[in-house]
Design an enzyme around this catalytic site. Structure first.
Site, PDB file in Angstrom:
ATOM      1  N   GLY A  69       2.569   5.329  -5.167  1.00 13.11           N
ATOM      2  CA  GLY A  69       2.588   5.457  -6.623  1.00 13.11           C
ATOM      3  C   GLY A  69       1.980   6.792  -6.966  1.00 13.11           C
ATOM      4  O   GLY A  69       0.785   6.983  -6.817  1.00 13.11           O
ATOM      5  N   HIS A  70       2.816   7.732  -7.343  1.00  9.79           N
ATOM      6  CA  HIS A  70       2.315   9.069  -7.652  1.00  9.79           C
ATOM      7  C   HIS A  70       2.330   9.261  -9.164  1.00  9.79           C
ATOM      8  O   HIS A  70       3.353   9.102  -9.809  1.00  9.79           O
ATOM      9  CB  HIS A  70       3.171  10.133  -6.949  1.00  9.79           C
ATOM     10  CG  HIS A  70       3.037  10.088  -5.454  1.00  9.79           C
ATOM     11  ND1 HIS A  70       3.887  10.724  -4.598  1.00  9.79           N
ATOM     12  CD2 HIS A  70       2.120   9.484  -4.668  1.00  9.79           C
ATOM     13  CE1 HIS A  70       3.502  10.506  -3.336  1.00  9.79           C
ATOM     14  NE2 HIS A  70       2.435   9.743  -3.370  1.00  9.79           N
ATOM     15  N   ASP A  87      -3.863   7.198  -2.572  1.00 13.92           N
ATOM     16  CA  ASP A  87      -4.325   7.338  -3.962  1.00 13.92           C
ATOM     17  C   ASP A  87      -5.271   8.518  -4.156  1.00 13.92           C
ATOM     18  O   ASP A  87      -6.166   8.480  -5.007  1.00 13.92           O
ATOM     19  CB  ASP A  87      -5.021   6.051  -4.457  1.00 13.92           C
ATOM     20  CG  ASP A  87      -4.163   4.828  -4.225  1.00 13.92           C
ATOM     21  OD1 ASP A  87      -2.965   4.907  -4.513  1.00 13.92           O
ATOM     22  OD2 ASP A  87      -4.688   3.811  -3.740  1.00 13.92           O
ATOM     23  N   GLN A  94       0.938   7.508   0.915  1.00  9.75           N
ATOM     24  CA  GLN A  94      -0.219   6.812   1.500  1.00  9.75           C
ATOM     25  C   GLN A  94      -1.222   7.868   1.990  1.00  9.75           C
ATOM     26  O   GLN A  94      -1.329   8.906   1.361  1.00  9.75           O
ATOM     27  CB  GLN A  94       0.193   5.839   2.615  1.00  9.75           C
ATOM     28  CG  GLN A  94       0.987   4.637   2.121  1.00  9.75           C
ATOM     29  CD  GLN A  94       2.439   4.939   1.856  1.00  9.75           C
ATOM     30  OE1 GLN A  94       3.143   5.453   2.694  1.00  9.75           O
ATOM     31  NE2 GLN A  94       2.911   4.622   0.673  1.00  9.75           N
ATOM     32  N   LYS A 142      -2.272  12.904  -4.895  1.00  9.19           N
ATOM     33  CA  LYS A 142      -1.246  13.806  -4.340  1.00  9.19           C
ATOM     34  C   LYS A 142      -0.202  14.175  -5.381  1.00  9.19           C
ATOM     35  O   LYS A 142       0.271  15.313  -5.409  1.00  9.19           O
ATOM     36  CB  LYS A 142      -0.526  13.117  -3.156  1.00  9.19           C
ATOM     37  CG  LYS A 142      -1.415  12.852  -1.969  1.00  9.19           C
ATOM     38  CD  LYS A 142      -0.646  12.191  -0.853  1.00  9.19           C
ATOM     39  CE  LYS A 142      -0.322  10.727  -1.093  1.00  9.19           C
ATOM     40  NZ  LYS A 142      -1.464   9.811  -1.149  1.00  9.19           N
TER      41      LYS A 142
HETATM   42  P1  IMP Z   1       2.239  -1.689   2.814  1.00  7.47           P
HETATM   43  O1  IMP Z   1       2.376  -0.217   2.928  1.00  7.47           O
HETATM   44  O2  IMP Z   1       2.751  -2.237   1.496  1.00  7.47           O
HETATM   45  O3  IMP Z   1       2.765  -2.421   3.994  1.00  7.47           O
HETATM   46  O4  IMP Z   1       0.659  -2.025   2.775  1.00  7.47           O
HETATM   47  C1  IMP Z   1      -0.183  -1.794   3.899  1.00  7.47           C
HETATM   48  C2  IMP Z   1      -1.547  -1.288   3.460  1.00  7.47           C
HETATM   49  O5  IMP Z   1      -1.416   0.039   2.951  1.00  7.47           O
HETATM   50  C3  IMP Z   1      -2.196  -2.094   2.331  1.00  7.47           C
HETATM   51  O6  IMP Z   1      -3.601  -2.050   2.519  1.00  7.47           O
HETATM   52  C4  IMP Z   1      -1.818  -1.326   1.080  1.00  7.47           C
HETATM   53  O7  IMP Z   1      -2.718  -1.559   0.029  1.00  7.47           O
HETATM   54  C5  IMP Z   1      -1.922   0.098   1.606  1.00  7.47           C
HETATM   55  N1  IMP Z   1      -1.070   1.033   0.879  1.00  7.47           N
HETATM   56  C6  IMP Z   1       0.268   1.170   0.980  1.00  7.47           C
HETATM   57  N2  IMP Z   1       0.691   2.168   0.191  1.00  7.47           N
HETATM   58  C7  IMP Z   1      -0.383   2.675  -0.413  1.00  7.47           C
HETATM   59  C8  IMP Z   1      -0.587   3.757  -1.321  1.00  7.47           C
HETATM   60  O8  IMP Z   1       0.344   4.480  -1.701  1.00  7.47           O
HETATM   61  N3  IMP Z   1      -1.870   3.968  -1.715  1.00  7.47           N
HETATM   62  C9  IMP Z   1      -2.904   3.234  -1.258  1.00  7.47           C
HETATM   63  N4  IMP Z   1      -2.774   2.235  -0.389  1.00  7.47           N
HETATM   64  C10 IMP Z   1      -1.516   1.953   0.023  1.00  7.47           C
END
Ligand code: IMP
Length: 452
Positions: free
Chosen positions: A44-45, A17, A224, A20
């Site tokens: 989520g971009h 977040d 991420q 990007k």
């Molecule tokens: P997963 O990627 O859904 O398996 O989640 C694993 C961890 O990564 C959790 O803490 C999510 O909140 C975090 N996470 C996954 N994708 C994002 C992102 O795009 N932005 C921020 N945190 C993320």
């Protein structure tokens, strides 16, 4: 054949977040290809162009740039139903159907099926996005996952489909989820995916290799962030893919020799969603944290969950730099700091009474780190329009940090000093034009509203 031009990588340097989407959108006009190489719709971009806000989850953020080809690369896990929603929203906005003409899905990418979403919904530890990311990668590692390339063969093999469906049903039952996946459901899903995306499923690694050897410009966009990397992040509170520069080539299906500059994107503060240690977190009752959450609109693009907020963490940024070797920083959301009386930057930690400057490896120890801060004077709140005018004036005059209030400029300079990484651009508002670009740097080109 023209000479090779190295691909540019742009990555989140924190816990995701970082902004990007906006940074990639700003670079995309210079690139012929924008590529996602890992993750899925856990990302989520957000891109704001004038009155239009685009929320992308799987489509690369080069979408608003009409000449930019888009690749959902080998290293991704892709939810075809969510992708359809993204494509429909884009079609409603512009009338364009990019799939198969400039948007391509790697035949090596894995498919997120309803089973994966259901399985992920049982997570009680990590606080995942619940989108099925971990279970889809787990299937891939166990070598039972389904890739886009596999669909046609599977549809000709009803025994394999039945075996997959019963494996999914028994795995759901084993974690207490009472939902049976029938062979017919699975077959219907796979048939729909092939009908919907057949033209867009392509050998994208080869396409990128040829493009690069022809001198075309490729932008590899991370999702991420560095601290969520499965190997190098705050394990186990991480995502299930390698979010780092090292995977940009592998996950795109090209060799590491193609990789050139690597930009790290960091907010001027920090946020985190989901569980896990966050040393510079500001307690929710503290007005500074409330300010960052409110002014920064810190709610997840994918889940809508409120994000945890905290001060900028230089040791965590240095950890991201160690793994990724950033050639430049994109500093985002500096404007959100306006209106605070004082601004803190974490320059180290104390652990068990001893000063340390490196993030410990175990999540339990990271959680026990007490941040050591330096405190800087704040600066006054100004409106979004004033920030935008400041950015536009700075572009016209080809100026740089002098466009900013002094206290804001010195925060940027201090971050450069502490990290040793040159700041290439500074975000001062959500709009694509609200950016200060270092003259002569990678972001130094005119930005407009395009077709919006
Ligand atoms: P997963 O990627 O859904 O398996 O989640 C694993 C961890 O990564 C959790 O803490 C999510 O909140 C975090 N996470 C996954 N994708 C994002 C992102 O795009 N932005 C921020 N945190 C993320």
């Amino acid at each position: 054949m023209k000479g090779t031009v190295p691909a540019t990588v742009i990555l989140g340097a924190q816990w995701g977040d970082e902004g990007k989407g906006k940074a990639i959108d700003q670079l995309a006009s210079r690139y012929g290809w924008a590529v996602r190489f890992q993750g899925g719709n856990n990302a989520g971009h957000t891109i704001v162009i004038g009155d239009t806000t685009l929320k992308l989850h799987q489509i690369p953020s080069g979408l608003p740039t009409p000449h930019c080809n888009l690749v959902l690369g080998d290293g991704m896990v892709i939810d075809p139903w969510v992708l359809e929603k993204e494509l429909d929203a884009w079609n409603a906005l512009t009338g364009e159907k990019p799939e198969g003409s400039r948007l391509f899905i790697s035949e090596r990418a894995s498919i997120i099926l309803p089973f994966h979403r259901l399985y992920d919904s049982a997570d009680k530890v990590v606080g995942t996005t619940g989108r099925g990311i971990g279970p889809a990668y787990r299937d891939r590692i166990e070598r039972v996952g389904i890739r886009f390339a596999d669909i046609e063969g599977l549809l000709e093999n009803s025994q394999s489909i039945s075996a997959s469906a019963s494996r999914m049903s028994s795995q759901l039952a084993a974690i207490g989820i009472d939902h049976r996946i029938s062979a017919q459901d699975l077959e219907n899903d796979l048939r729909w995916i092939l009908d919907r995306y057949g033209d867009a499923i392509a050998p994208t690694g080869h396409m990128l290799d040829i493009a690069l050897r022809n001198g075309e410009q490729v932008l590899l966009e991370g999702a991420q962030g560095a601290m969520l990397d499965i190997d190098q992040g705050t394990y186990p509170f991480v995502t299930s893919s390698v979010t780092s520069r090292a995977n940009a080539s592998h996950g795109a299906g090209i060799h590491p020799g193609h990789i050139g500059p690597c930009l790290g994107v960091t907010k001027a503060y920090t946020t985190r969603v989901g569980n896990g240690p966050f040393p510079t977190e500001i307690p929710s009752e503290d007005p500074s944290g409330q300010h960052l959450a409110k002014v920064g609109h810190e709610f997840g693009t994918t889940t809508g969950r409120p994000r945890r907020t905290g001060w900028l963490d230089i040791p965590a940024l240095m950890e991201a730099h160690r793994v990724n070797g950033f050639s430049g920083l994109v500093l985002t959301k500096l404007d959100v700091l306006a209106g605070l009386d004082e601004i803190k930057i974490c320059i180290g930690y104390e652990l068990d009474g001893r000063p340390i400057t490196m993030l410990p490896v175990r999540a339990e120890d990271v959680a026990r780190c007490i941040p050591v801060y330096e405190t800087h004077p704040g600066f006054e709140a100004i409106s979004e329009d004033e920030w935008l005018a400041m950015a536009q004036k700075s572009h016209e005059e080809k100026s740089w940090l002098e466009a900013l209030p002094d206290a804001a400029a010195s925060i940027v300079t201090r971050i450069e000093e502490l990290s040793g990484i040159e700041v290439q651009c500074v975000g001062i508002g959500p709009d694509r034009r609200s950016t200060l670009s270092k003259p002569g740097g990678m972001f130094d080109h005119p930005l407009n509203l395009g077709n919006f």
